[in-house]
Design a protein around this motif. Structure first.
Motif, mmCIF file in Angstrom:
data_model
loop_
_atom_site.group_PDB
_atom_site.id
_atom_site.type_symbol
_atom_site.label_atom_id
_atom_site.label_comp_id
_atom_site.label_asym_id
_atom_site.label_seq_id
_atom_site.Cartn_x
_atom_site.Cartn_y
_atom_site.Cartn_z
ATOM 1 N N LEU A 1 3.935 -9.855 -6.755
ATOM 2 C CA LEU A 1 3.883 -8.396 -6.649
ATOM 3 C C LEU A 1 4.909 -7.717 -7.537
ATOM 4 O O LEU A 1 5.094 -6.513 -7.466
ATOM 5 N N ILE A 2 5.541 -8.492 -8.370
ATOM 6 C CA ILE A 2 6.653 -7.954 -9.147
ATOM 7 C C ILE A 2 6.218 -6.841 -10.093
ATOM 8 O O ILE A 2 6.986 -5.929 -10.381
ATOM 9 N N SER A 3 4.980 -6.891 -10.516
ATOM 10 C CA SER A 3 4.525 -5.847 -11.444
ATOM 11 C C SER A 3 4.623 -4.478 -10.797
ATOM 12 O O SER A 3 4.716 -3.460 -11.478
ATOM 13 N N ASN A 4 4.609 -4.441 -9.451
ATOM 14 C CA ASN A 4 4.728 -3.153 -8.766
ATOM 15 C C ASN A 4 6.046 -2.470 -9.070
ATOM 16 O O ASN A 4 6.124 -1.246 -9.153
ATOM 17 N N PHE A 5 7.082 -3.283 -9.239
ATOM 18 C CA PHE A 5 8.372 -2.684 -9.541
ATOM 19 C C PHE A 5 8.314 -2.011 -10.902
ATOM 20 O O PHE A 5 8.836 -0.913 -11.091
ATOM 21 N N ARG A 6 7.678 -2.675 -11.851
ATOM 22 C CA ARG A 6 7.559 -2.053 -13.162
ATOM 23 C C ARG A 6 6.822 -0.729 -13.073
ATOM 24 O O ARG A 6 7.185 0.250 -13.719
ATOM 25 N N ASP B 1 0.831 -1.210 0.000
ATOM 26 C CA ASP B 1 0.000 0.000 0.000
ATOM 27 C C ASP B 1 0.860 1.254 0.000
ATOM 28 O O ASP B 1 0.534 2.248 -0.646
ATOM 29 N N LEU B 2 1.954 1.193 0.726
ATOM 30 C CA LEU B 2 2.797 2.374 0.851
ATOM 31 C C LEU B 2 3.495 2.733 -0.459
ATOM 32 O O LEU B 2 4.029 3.838 -0.585
ATOM 33 N N LEU B 3 3.475 1.817 -1.424
ATOM 34 C CA LEU B 3 4.070 2.136 -2.719
ATOM 35 C C LEU B 3 3.332 3.283 -3.387
ATOM 36 O O LEU B 3 3.840 3.899 -4.316
ATOM 37 N N ALA B 4 2.127 3.575 -2.883
ATOM 38 C CA ALA B 4 1.341 4.653 -3.475
ATOM 39 C C ALA B 4 1.228 5.850 -2.540
ATOM 40 O O ALA B 4 0.397 6.723 -2.742
ATOM 41 N N HIS B 5 2.060 5.881 -1.514
ATOM 42 C CA HIS B 5 1.998 6.970 -0.530
ATOM 43 C C HIS B 5 2.330 8.317 -1.180
ATOM 44 O O HIS B 5 3.168 8.381 -2.075
ATOM 45 N N PRO B 6 1.671 9.375 -0.732
ATOM 46 C CA PRO B 6 1.974 10.687 -1.326
ATOM 47 C C PRO B 6 3.417 11.164 -1.165
ATOM 48 O O PRO B 6 3.939 11.863 -2.023
#
Lengths: 544, 220
Positions: free
Chosen positions: A197-202, A166-171
């Motif tokens: 969850l690897i797509s998050n890195f992309r 979730d924190l990958l989208a933190h402001p």
């Protein structure tokens, strides 16, 4: 900083000037006395006394929180100097539960320094980390993420994984950046738990903030190393990012010594080297931007040279391109001709990479290479030997191996000695001009190996095993073929060696023997197994 | 094969060899012997290679950071790979011996136990970082410099004493630059901003705590 300001205020008000640290006078005295200690023993005594005193005081009830913070810092200091302060760990853990940022931060610092991720106390921290990851104070979230990078292990990953994602989208970009690194760390500890969850890195690669994008390059590098083909589609994106960076389109904050985001450039070059390796099409996309970087690089600063070096590495990994290889060779030349040992070192390394593509490159730099070989700087010498190792052919194997053996005799580092020894054996094996030479080399040089180094455990056996292994292989191949002449000569010389050995070791009487040869063999093969196998072979020879 | 205290005992192997000798054909005996010898030498070779393999299976960029003074006194240590307390003392001792004795014009890199250690001397302090052999040494040298520049900005002309008495603050800064052995942030501005935010929040919290306790003591 707050304590600095406090002291500053106190100083301004005219009270005691105990220094600019904000720690108590006791701590200052402790550090000063350690500094003035004249021997390690004295230093140890001071620290142990301090530890004992802390042990008593920390266990007292109702210690004020700020004083506890200082005790914990002193314990960190004690452990840094090599002493054990494990009684304090639990107090550090408790401090992470505190609501105040100052204390929580100290608590987290202490536990990341004290504990490793398999410590029993980790269980008590996981809940706190979970809670703090959800805090609305982004600084607390950052502190928790930093701690998670050190302390979360395979078992505890599931407990914090959802929040980290979730924190990958933190402001706040600082939080996103740390979340990326935490996720990377989790992937390193347990690839399976993060694979979905690897797509998050992309996605984070396209983040607005260059810091986050730069941080994402770390996990992507690891992922690409593990599985190149799934990421070939990103070649164009990486090239485009690299182009933008090289064209100075990143904020000036990322400039370093007049170079535009060099650390990010280096990471991108490493990634592109992997993606372009052996792939003509992918490499085709990379050539332009590489050429640009070669031209733009500041070769007067260390960081500029670091980027140049990385370019050379990239060029030598991807599908060959004549123009780029020329540029790489030119840069390598400059490195080798430089006065700086660091640059010479990089030059030797770069030469080693270019040789793989075009062996002739080494010719024009022979003199420079020999200079490095004779340099008093050990690091440079070793690096040059590695280069020689790559340059060995059957025409120069004897010379090179001789040099290597001379060098080996002169050094003290056993670990490195054995490495050189096994390299010598490998080279001799691979490039031996003749079988006879090889056996002679094995015998005479094993003699040298053994006489010099009595302390050679497994690695020493390794060298001996390989030599004996090769001897045996040669004998076996001799047996396998039908022709006479060279083979029978070989067999007879090897056979004689075995006989001599057996004569000295087992008191079998076969015939004439020379004491010296027997002694040599005795020295060579103190390994029991090899003796046994040689006995076996000799029996074979006898009974065949 | 039985491995006992790191040495291989050959009793089971010996019986195999004897069995091979007793077996019927000449060819067979011989080939069996070769097979066994290859096996064992591979095993012995493999053990040495295995050690190297282990090292690479969890490759990070930086394994540890050590700051030591010219006299070999430890000023800061941060371990990104697992090292027990005793191992740490050994590492520090070995590296001190290796690095502190090197002359000024030599390479800033040394090879040590299959790793590389990049170091740089700033006044009386040596900053050392241990990396994998295939990493870019010059880049790490510059990461060290990046760290030092940030420290300099924070402390205002940093000196060894600053780091001695404020080592915990140096740790906070290091944690913003490197995380899990990788470079986290290459912008000095971003690091400075975050540290300042942390410091000021701590300061505010302290002031608030101060003023609240004042209020309480006044109301009593």
């Amino acid at each position: 900083m707050e304590q600095l300001k406090t002291i500053g205020r106190e100083l301004a008000m005219g009270s005691q000037g105990g220094g600019w640290t904000g720690q108590s006078k006791e701590f200052l005295d402790l550090v000063k006395s350690i500094g003035e200690a004249r021997s390690k023993a004295e230093e140890d005594r001071i620290i142990l006394r301090e530890i004992e005193s802390l042990r008593r005081r920390i266990a007292e009830p109702d210690v004020p929180r700020r004083r506890m913070k200082e005790y914990i810092i002193r314990l960190v200091y004690a452990e840094m100097l090599g002493h054990d302060a494990s009684f304090g760990y639990i107090h550090a853990v408790k401090m992470t539960h505190d609501d105040s940022l100052s204390l929580k931060r100290t608590g987290y610092l202490a536990v990341t320094l004290f504990l490793s991720d398999d410590h029993d106390l980790i269980i008590l921290i996981v809940n706190t980390i979970q809670k703090d990851l959800r805090s609305d104070n982004y600084l607390i979230v950052c502190a928790a993420l930093t701690a998670a990078c050190k302390l979360i292990n395979e078992e505890t990953i599931p407990a914090v994984l959802p929040q980290v994602v979730d924190l990958l989208a933190h402001p706040k970009e600082a939080v996103r950046k740390k979340a990326v690194m935490a996720l990377h760390r989790f992937y390193q500890r347990s690839p399976a738990s993060v694979s979905h969850l690897i797509s998050n890195f992309r996605k984070r690669l396209c983040d607005n903030d260059p810091g986050v994008m730069g941080a994402t390059l770390c996990p992507l590098f690891d992922l690409i190393t593990a599985d190149v083909n799934s990421y070939k589609d990103l070649v164009i994106s990486f090239v485009s990012i690299l182009k933008q960076v090289a064209e100075r389109r990143l904020p000036k904050a990322y400039d370093y010594h007049q170079m535009a985001a060099p650390f990010i450039q280096i990471k991108l070059l490493k990634i592109l080297a992997l993606l372009g390796s052996g792939d003509k099409q992918a490499s085709g996309h990379i050539y332009n931007v590489l050429g640009d970087i070669f031209r733009k690089c500041e070769s007067s600063s260390n960081i500029g040279n670091a980027v140049l070096y990385e370019c050379i590495c990239c060029v030598s990994s991807i599908y060959p391109n004549a123009k780029l290889l020329d540029a790489a060779a030119e840069s390598t030349s400059k490195f080798l001709k430089s006065e700086s040992h660091n640059l010479k070192y990089l030059g030797i390394d770069a030469l080693g990479r270019l040789i793989k593509i075009n062996p002739d490159v080494a010719e024009e730099h022979q003199l420079a290479v020999i200079d490095c070989l004779e340099d008093p700087d050990d690091t440079l010498k070793r690096k040059t030997f590695e280069l020689l190792y790559k340059m060995t052919k059957s025409t120069n194997v004897e010379v090179i191996v001789d040099r290597m053996i001379d060098y080996m005799i002169s050094i003290n580092d056993n670990h490195y000695k054995t490495e050189i020894a096994s390299r010598c054996v490998e080279l001799a094996e691979q490039f031996a001009p003749s079988n006879q030479w090889f056996i002679q080399f094995s015998v005479s040089n094993n003699f040298t190996f053994q006489t010099m180094n009595k302390v050679f455990e497994h690695a020493g056996d390794l060298v001996n095993v390989r030599v004996a292994h090769n001897l045996m292989r040669l004998i076996a191949e001799g047996f396998g073929e039908d022709d006479e002449g060279a083979d029978s000569q070989l067999r007879s010389s090897a056979f004689n060696i075995e006989l001599l050995f057996l004569h000295s070791e087992l008191e079998f009487i076969y015939g004439n023997s020379t004491h010296i040869a027997a002694k040599i063999l005795n020295n060579i093969l103190c390994n029991k197994f090899l003796k046994m196998v040689l006995i076996f072979y000799s029996c074979m020879c006898l009974f065949s | 094969m039985v491995v006992h205290k790191g040495h291989i005992t050959f009793r089971p192997l010996r019986s195999r060899i004897i069995a091979a000798v007793k077996s019927s054909t000449h060819q067979h005996k011989f080939l069996a012997g070769i097979e066994i010898s290859f096996e064992v030498s591979d095993l012995l070779a493999g053990r040495a290679i295995g050690k190297r393999g282990e090292r690479n299976s969890r490759s990070k960029m930086i394994h540890f950071v050590i700051l030591i003074s010219r006299q070999g006194k430890v000023r800061l240590t941060k371990w990104y790979s697992p090292y027990q307390q005793k191992e740490r003392s050994t590492v520090i001792r070995e590296l001190s011996g290796l690095i502190l004795t090197r002359g000024p014009k030599l390479c800033n890199f040394v090879e040590w136990k299959g790793y590389k250690v990049v170091y740089r001397r700033y006044a009386s302090l040596y900053f050392c970082m241990c990396i994998d052999p295939d990493d870019n040494e010059l880049e790490i040298l510059e990461i060290i410099h990046h760290f030092v520049e940030i420290l300099d900005r924070y402390f205002g002309s940093v000196c060894e004493l600053d780091l001695i008495f404020n080592f915990h603050k140096a740790y906070y800064i290091l944690d913003e630059i490197l995380i899990a052995g990788e470079l986290q942030e290459s912008s000095k501005k971003a690091v400075a901003r975050l540290i300042a935010a942390q410091d000021s929040l701590v300061e505010t919290a302290k002031e608030e705590a101060g003023s609240i306790s004042n209020m309480i003591s006044q109301s009593i």
